[in-house]
Design a protein around this motif. Sequence first.
Motif, mmCIF file in Angstrom:
data_model
loop_
_atom_site.group_PDB
_atom_site.id
_atom_site.type_symbol
_atom_site.label_atom_id
_atom_site.label_comp_id
_atom_site.label_asym_id
_atom_site.label_seq_id
_atom_site.Cartn_x
_atom_site.Cartn_y
_atom_site.Cartn_z
ATOM 1 N N ILE A 20 0.828 -1.208 0.000
ATOM 2 C CA ILE A 20 0.000 0.000 0.000
ATOM 3 C C ILE A 20 0.861 1.257 0.000
ATOM 4 O O ILE A 20 1.422 1.640 1.031
ATOM 5 C CB ILE A 20 -0.933 0.034 1.232
ATOM 6 N N PRO A 21 0.999 1.946 -1.144
ATOM 7 C CA PRO A 21 1.655 3.253 -1.153
ATOM 8 C C PRO A 21 0.764 4.299 -0.476
ATOM 9 O O PRO A 21 -0.447 4.108 -0.333
ATOM 10 C CB PRO A 21 1.832 3.557 -2.636
ATOM 11 N N THR A 74 11.340 4.744 -0.451
ATOM 12 C CA THR A 74 10.295 3.720 -0.446
ATOM 13 C C THR A 74 10.418 2.743 -1.617
ATOM 14 O O THR A 74 9.433 2.416 -2.294
ATOM 15 C CB THR A 74 8.909 4.388 -0.441
ATOM 16 N N ILE A 75 11.620 2.275 -1.836
ATOM 17 C CA ILE A 75 11.871 1.106 -2.680
ATOM 18 C C ILE A 75 12.588 0.131 -1.757
ATOM 19 O O ILE A 75 13.771 0.280 -1.472
ATOM 20 C CB ILE A 75 12.705 1.451 -3.921
ATOM 21 N N ILE A 92 7.658 -1.341 -4.012
ATOM 22 C CA ILE A 92 8.032 -0.103 -4.699
ATOM 23 C C ILE A 92 6.933 0.953 -4.616
ATOM 24 O O ILE A 92 5.774 0.693 -4.922
ATOM 25 C CB ILE A 92 8.346 -0.399 -6.182
ATOM 26 N N TRP A 93 7.328 2.120 -4.189
ATOM 27 C CA TRP A 93 6.545 3.337 -4.410
ATOM 28 C C TRP A 93 7.543 4.372 -4.901
ATOM 29 O O TRP A 93 8.259 4.979 -4.111
ATOM 30 C CB TRP A 93 5.831 3.792 -3.140
ATOM 31 N N GLY A 127 4.415 -2.796 -7.067
ATOM 32 C CA GLY A 127 4.033 -1.513 -6.490
ATOM 33 C C GLY A 127 3.739 -0.467 -7.546
ATOM 34 O O GLY A 127 3.476 -0.770 -8.713
ATOM 35 N N ASP A 128 3.809 0.775 -7.101
ATOM 36 C CA ASP A 128 3.517 1.936 -7.935
ATOM 37 C C ASP A 128 4.827 2.426 -8.553
ATOM 38 O O ASP A 128 5.626 3.077 -7.895
ATOM 39 C CB ASP A 128 2.869 3.021 -7.072
ATOM 40 N N PHE A 129 5.036 2.106 -9.831
ATOM 41 C CA PHE A 129 6.255 2.515 -10.530
ATOM 42 C C PHE A 129 6.154 3.950 -11.054
ATOM 43 O O PHE A 129 7.152 4.549 -11.431
ATOM 44 C CB PHE A 129 6.509 1.589 -11.718
ATOM 45 N N ASN A 130 4.936 4.488 -11.123
ATOM 46 C CA ASN A 130 4.733 5.822 -11.672
ATOM 47 C C ASN A 130 5.371 5.958 -13.058
ATOM 48 O O ASN A 130 5.954 6.999 -13.383
ATOM 49 C CB ASN A 130 5.290 6.892 -10.728
#
Length: 227
Positions: A20-21, A74-75, A92-93, A127-130
């Motif tokens: 959860i980011p 936050t990796i 990963i965020w 996760g969220d790689f954006n």
Amino acid sequence: MAFRKKAEFILAQKPDILVIPECECPDKLKFNSDIPVPTDILWYGTNKNKGLGVFSYSSLRFKLLEDHQPDFKTILPIAVTGGKVDFTLLAIWANNPEDIDPYIGQIWKSINHYDNLLSGKNIILIGDFNSNTIWDKKHRGGDHTTVVEFLKRKDIHSTYHEFFGAVQGKEENSTLFMYRHENKPHHIDYCFASSYFMKKLKDVSVGNYRDWKEYSDHTPLIITFDL
């Protein structure tokens, strides 16, 4: 954000692990009495209202590896034990405002730093790689395609793209709706896994915009392995 107010909706999916980011620190996670309590939590961040939370709702346990490079924020390289197989989870965020490199640039640096970990047998990055291949031209050096190719050489592949036979940058399902607007969709959340897990990949699904727009601008990416 405000995961404590939304936990019941994702827990209906009966996850073993949640990443959860934008998650509050454990001290702020005051769940209602009818919400299942995680069996383990690993949280990291400098803002108590907005870090990266990893939750177990199973026998799985987490330990942040000593290899963690604090500059990557936050990796997080995490040892996961207590299940059918031990593995390394890179949660990963990619959202470090102190880093001069953009989102995917942060991931590029981290996977090079954690090269030895990623050469191991059982690996999951999630996760969220954006990021997405469609933005490659905006980045020099470690763009999205470069990251995907780096992982492919280690026999680590995107579960979504393998399961659906999709091409990077041409995903039919979106994981982000910018500002919660349905007409601003992007696919920026991923799960990459090593061959051990890819051979046991059972299902991949992405949450529907209309089901999740009330709770977040992201929809959940749900990966099921048959272990």
